[in-house]
Write an enzyme that holds these catalytic residues in place. Structure first.
Site, PDB file in Angstrom:
ATOM      1  N   CYS A  95       0.077   3.627   9.428  1.00 59.69           N
ATOM      2  CA  CYS A  95       0.171   2.926   8.135  1.00 59.69           C
ATOM      3  C   CYS A  95      -0.955   1.921   7.948  1.00 59.69           C
ATOM      4  CB  CYS A  95       1.530   2.252   8.011  1.00 59.69           C
ATOM      5  SG  CYS A  95       1.822   0.935   9.223  1.00 59.69           S
TER       6      CYS A  95
ATOM      7  N   ASP B 296       2.215   2.840  15.223  1.00 58.34           N
ATOM      8  CA  ASP B 296       2.071   1.591  14.472  1.00 58.34           C
ATOM      9  C   ASP B 296       1.708   0.502  15.472  1.00 58.34           C
ATOM     10  OD1 ASP B 296       2.188  -0.305  12.420  1.00 58.34           O
ATOM     11  OD2 ASP B 296       4.385  -0.402  12.379  1.00 58.34           O
TER      12      ASP B 296
ATOM     13  N   ARG C  66      -1.228   5.323  -0.904  1.00 58.59           N
ATOM     14  CA  ARG C  66      -0.408   4.174  -1.314  1.00 58.59           C
ATOM     15  C   ARG C  66      -0.582   3.956  -2.815  1.00 58.59           C
ATOM     16  NH1 ARG C  66       1.382   0.340   2.210  1.00 58.59           N
ATOM     17  NH2 ARG C  66       2.687  -0.162   0.418  1.00 58.59           N
TER      18      ARG C  66
ATOM     19  N   GLN D 269       5.639   2.582   2.053  1.00 52.95           N
ATOM     20  CA  GLN D 269       4.678   3.243   2.946  1.00 52.95           C
ATOM     21  C   GLN D 269       5.104   4.680   3.217  1.00 52.95           C
ATOM     22  OE1 GLN D 269       1.709   1.908   4.503  1.00 52.95           O
ATOM     23  NE2 GLN D 269       1.458   4.100   4.877  1.00 52.95           N
TER      24      GLN D 269
ATOM     25  N   HIS E 191       9.971  -0.398   5.597  1.00 55.33           N
ATOM     26  CA  HIS E 191       8.759  -0.359   4.769  1.00 55.33           C
ATOM     27  C   HIS E 191       8.796   0.943   3.949  1.00 55.33           C
ATOM     28  CE1 HIS E 191       4.921  -1.261   3.272  1.00 55.33           C
ATOM     29  NE2 HIS E 191       4.162  -1.107   4.333  1.00 55.33           N
TER      30      HIS E 191
ATOM     31  N   ARG F 151       7.368  -8.752  -0.531  1.00 53.36           N
ATOM     32  CA  ARG F 151       7.155  -8.547   0.908  1.00 53.36           C
ATOM     33  C   ARG F 151       7.657  -9.807   1.593  1.00 53.36           C
ATOM     34  NH1 ARG F 151       1.978  -6.263   4.146  1.00 53.36           N
ATOM     35  NH2 ARG F 151       2.995  -4.385   3.344  1.00 53.36           N
TER      36      ARG F 151
HETATM   37  N1  NVA Z   1       5.041  -2.809  11.549  1.00 57.38           N
HETATM   38  C1  NVA Z   1       3.958  -3.426  10.814  1.00 57.38           C
HETATM   39  C2  NVA Z   1       3.641  -2.669   9.577  1.00 57.38           C
HETATM   40  C3  NVA Z   1       2.469  -3.210   8.802  1.00 57.38           C
HETATM   41  C4  NVA Z   1       2.220  -2.504   7.507  1.00 57.38           C
HETATM   42  C5  NVA Z   1       4.315  -4.863  10.487  1.00 57.38           C
HETATM   43  O1  NVA Z   1       5.438  -5.119  10.037  1.00 57.38           O
HETATM   44  O2  NVA Z   1       3.468  -5.738  10.685  1.00 57.38           O
HETATM   45  N1   CP Z   2       0.329  -0.471   5.427  1.00 58.60           N
HETATM   46  C1   CP Z   2       0.460  -1.634   4.766  1.00 58.60           C
HETATM   47  O1   CP Z   2       1.523  -1.956   4.214  1.00 58.60           O
HETATM   48  O2   CP Z   2      -0.672  -2.368   4.723  1.00 58.60           O
HETATM   49  P1   CP Z   2      -0.781  -3.873   4.233  1.00 58.60           P
HETATM   50  O3   CP Z   2      -0.047  -4.729   5.215  1.00 58.60           O
HETATM   51  O4   CP Z   2      -2.257  -4.152   4.207  1.00 58.60           O
HETATM   52  O5   CP Z   2      -0.163  -3.994   2.866  1.00 58.60           O
END
Ligand code: NVA
Ligand code: CP
Length: 329
Positions: free
Chosen positions: A269, A230, A297, A142, A139, A112
């Site tokens: 998500c 989101d 997930r 997800q 992502h 990540r």
């Molecule tokens: N758009 C959000 C998704 C989190 C799972 C982010 O990147 O923070």
């Molecule tokens: N939805 C998601 O990826 O959650 P986290 O940021 O907690 O991993």
């Protein structure tokens, strides 16, 4: 800068949904569903016994971290976590060197990170599969859980209608990829100032994807089978002063849900900010599938891990690691 086409990448990476054949994505979901039902495909119940996954986090996570760790353990393997601040990444060791070293210890790497370039650099240097656990751009893991959740509630997603209301962010991009690969219609309602990337929309439209982008939430949501949103500000984004103001009209509330089909579901998500992108009445209400989505997930990761780490086939015992000079074990 033109997007890297991945030609220099070896191995079976899970980098983005647009890079993987739809039939393979479907097989991952079938595998995930079989394990969820407690009926693993023929063969070993612990198909990843003896295998290990390294997880690199350059941004925070709850779901991705816990679900990947438990998924590989439940498939018989093991996981190790590296966080930027407590590893040499935080002191300037390159992502490529990190990839080379981890490839000597583990059988797959999940990352990540921030920029997509870092994900691609990791995948280019690694000699094991690399999984995208979120970047600023996408992502994909997800979306595997999201498609699985949609289908549990609503039946096959092919030909159905999903409406997105909010920022044209990394989740929106992966939804566009999913719409093309799984064959559903996606209507995105985004502020004109925060659209999804034009190259992604063009990619989808060139493939005959049914992707509509509008500023009008009502138009997007009308008659949809599913409404998705989101956060207003994604991880690592500098919060522009007016982003909240731009996104306020895109909040998913009961009125917005009432425009969708009567049996429409709501997905998110997570993490969620009640009172911002969604009201408590919706995310905690009867149409919300957000908690099934979070659970999925765990199941979806199993399909992804098995696809990456068992290229010889589902349910079969993992092949021996091919001998290569300096290879681990
Ligand atoms: N758009 C959000 C998704 C989190 C799972 C982010 O990147 O923070
Ligand atoms: N939805 C998601 O990826 O959650 P986290 O940021 O907690 O991993």
């Amino acid at each position: 800068m033109p997007r890297d086409n991945g030609s220099q990448l070896r191995g079976r990476h899970f980098l983005d949904l647009d890079r993987i054949a739809p039939a393979d994505l479907r097989r991952m979901l079938d595998f995930a569903a079989a394990y969820k039902r407690g009926r693993p495909p023929a063969g070993a119940a612990k198909p990843l016994a003896g295998k290990a996954l390294a997880m690199i986090f350059e941004k925070p996570s709850t779901r991705t971290r816990v679900s990947f760790e438990l998924a590989i353990k439940q498939l018989g393997g093991d996981a190790v976590v590296l966080e930027r601040g407590s590893s040499q990444l935080g002191r300037g060791e390159t992502i490529a060197d990190t990839a080379r070293v981890l490839s000597r210890y583990v059988d797959a790497i999940m990352v990540r990170t921030t920029k997509e370039e870092k994900l691609l650099e990791l995948a280019a240097a690694a000699t094991v599969p690399v999984i995208n656990g979120l970047t600023d751009r996408t992502h994909p893991c997800q979306l595997m859980a999201d498609v699985m959740t949609f289908e549990e509630h609503q039946g096959p997603i092919k030909g159905r209608v999903v409406a997105w209301s909010g920022d044209g962010n990394n989740m929106a991009t992966s939804w566009i990829h999913a719409a093309v690969q799984f064959g559903f219609e996606l209507r995105l309602a985004c502020p004109p100032e925060l659209p999804p990337p034009a190259d992604v929309v063009a990619w989808a439209q060139a493939r005959g994807g049914r992707i509509g982008v509008t500023a009008d939430v009502e138009r997007a949501v009308k008659g949809a089978d599913c409404v998705v949103t989101d956060v207003w500000v994604s991880m690592g984004e500098h919060e522009p002063t007016n982003q909240h103001n731009l996104l306020r009209p895109y909040q998913v509330d009961e009125r917005v849900m009432s425009l969708a089909k009567k049996d429409a579901i709501f997905m998110h998500c997570l993490p969620a900010h009640r009172g911002e992108e969604v009201t408590a009445a919706v995310i905690d209400g009867p149409q919300s599938a957000a908690w099934d989505e979070a659970e999925n997930r765990l199941h979806a990761q199993k399909g992804i891990l098995a696809w990456c780490m068992m290229p010889e086939g589902w349910g079969a015992k993992p092949a021996k690691t091919p001998s290569r000079r300096g290879a681990k074990r």
